[in-house]
Design a protein around this motif. Structure first.
Motif: not given
Length: 442
Positions: A106-134
């Motif tokens: 599970h990928f948490h965090g209140n200020n995930k960068s685009r690069e970090e989120l891209r890594m999550a997609f590329e690695q196929g994480v189980g879920c992202i915990v969305a923290d804000n509208f951006m």
């Protein structure tokens, strides 16, 4: 003196952890040294999982690895069948390198960068915990760019203030984390995610704080979230399959702390969720939790070598050790309290008071006020208990002190989990100084 997990006192009067003499560990690996009782970590993980299985409730127990992250602890978590909570690209990278199954991350965090989120997609994480509208916007864009969908939990602040320190309270309305549950933000987050191709909303997530010793706050949070989930079912026809109640389960740092056992926290959660769901006819969701400190906190013990002493007549005696706020900043940061013992002389009465001070050049570098130890001399081995959470994880090289080694001890054996930093490590990232001529640096 309270001993934890597999800690015992052997015939030599030495503290043992995991069947291993701490004096021998200090001789072999030096100090400061953090020793983890991995048998205790395993038993805690199994207790959390068993509490759910005994009640026949579908669940997921995720190790909140911000408490302590390294290759070895991620491998242990995988061995115990845990899921994993990471909060940065660095933690995600470490988990993947450890061979942890990405689908259980599970990928948490209140200020995930685009690069970090891209890594999550590329690695196929189980879920992202969305923290804000951006972040929701970036998740949608990356889903389109990568052609991959993503399971998402919506983190909310339910307005519940747990009885804990302000710095570790996270569920109140005024928080940097998550969407407000009561002002329409969470509803808007659900709307946007529902209209974004590739997004699959699993449900709601909250984390109300840390070092919580009762179940009342968890019950209030569960009822609040179930209420919102039921409103979404009635108004939007959407049923959340997952309810994540976070972590924050307390541990015993001192004799004044009285935490519950893992199964007590879990059973109370289950009863509350079942009752709240039954009152509205809501389908029982899968319950996820995220213990971090309660898995590793009291499994860790830091060993220090006693150094200089200074007596201020009528006030206190300072006992300095070879670590301090560089390997445990919690006392300086928010007044965290610990207990200690002399690991090489455990059987002697611990009836002399010392203020255990670190070696950093800060007057606030004090690990324990009024610690009770035997009369201590230079070279004695001081053990500070319950340092397994947010000790090494928050360690620094302040004053250019190398970070300590970490060992795992279990069943009479031990292995190095993190090697001690060297002075060479301290300058490894430094750029070579440019030559300065007579005219100075240009």
């Amino acid at each position: 003196m309270h001993l934890y997990g597999t800690q015992t006192i052997n015939s030599k009067g030495h503290l043992e952890i995991g069947g291993t003499d701490t004096v021998r560990l200090a001789d072999e690996h030096g100090t400061p040294l953090i020793v983890y009782d991995t048998g205790l970590i395993r038993s805690r993980a199994r207790a959390f999982k068993k509490a759910f299985s005994d009640e026949g409730v579908p669940a997921q127990v995720a190790y909140a690895s911000k408490a302590f992250s390294c290759l070895a602890i991620y491998r242990l978590a995988e061995e115990e069948g845990l899921a994993l909570d990471v909060v940065s690209g660095g933690e995600l990278f470490t988990a993947i390198r450890a061979g942890f199954p990405a689908e259980r991350i599970h990928f948490h965090g209140n200020n995930k960068s685009r690069e970090e989120l891209r890594m999550a997609f590329e690695q196929g994480v189980g879920c992202i915990v969305a923290d804000n509208f951006m972040e929701i916007g970036m998740i949608g864009e990356l889903s389109k760019e990568t052609g991959r969908g993503m399971d998402v939990l919506i983190r909310v602040t339910p307005g519940i203030e747990a009885h804990t320190h302000d710095y570790i309270t996270t569920g109140q309305e005024d928080s940097k984390f998550g969407f407000d549950l009561n002002n329409g933000q969470a509803d808007e987050a659900l709307r946007i995610l529902s209209e974004t191709p590739g997004m699959h909303v699993l449900g709601l997530h909250c984390h109300i704080g840390s070092q919580i010793f009762d179940t009342e706050a968890f019950g209030l949070a569960a009822r609040s979230l179930i209420g919102k989930m039921d409103a979404w079912r009635r108004e939007k026809g959407f049923v959340c399959p997952v309810l994540n109640l976070g972590g924050g389960f307390g541990i015993r740092y001192t004799e004044d702390d009285h935490p519950l056992e893992p199964d007590e926290y879990v059973r109370s959660m289950i009863l509350t969720v079942k009752a709240a769901a039954a009152e509205t006819g809501y389908p029982l969701p899968e319950i996820w939790i995220e213990p971090g400190r309660s898995l590793v906190g009291d499994a860790g013990t830091t060993l220090y070598t006693a150094g200089s002493m200074k007596t201020v007549p009528g006030i206190r005696t300072y006992l300095a050790v070879d670590g301090g706020m560089s390997d445990n900043i919690r006392p300086a940061l928010y007044g965290a309290e610990y207990t200690a013992a002399l690991a090489n002389r455990m059987k002697l009465p611990h009836d002399t008071r010392y203020t255990i001070a670190g070696k950093c050049c800060e007057s606030g570098d004090k690990l324990i006020e009024n610690a009770r130890l035997p009369e201590t001399s230079e070279g004695d081995l001081v053990a500070v208990f319950c340092t397994g959470a947010y000790g090494y994880a928050m360690a620094s090289n302040y004053n250019r002190l190398p970070r300590p080694a970490v060992v795992f001890a279990e069943n009479g054996e031990h292995r190095l989990a993190i090697r001690r930093e060297t002075y060479e490590d301290l300058i490894r990232l430094d750029a070579e100084p440019a030559a300065v001529g007579k005219e100075g640096m240009r």
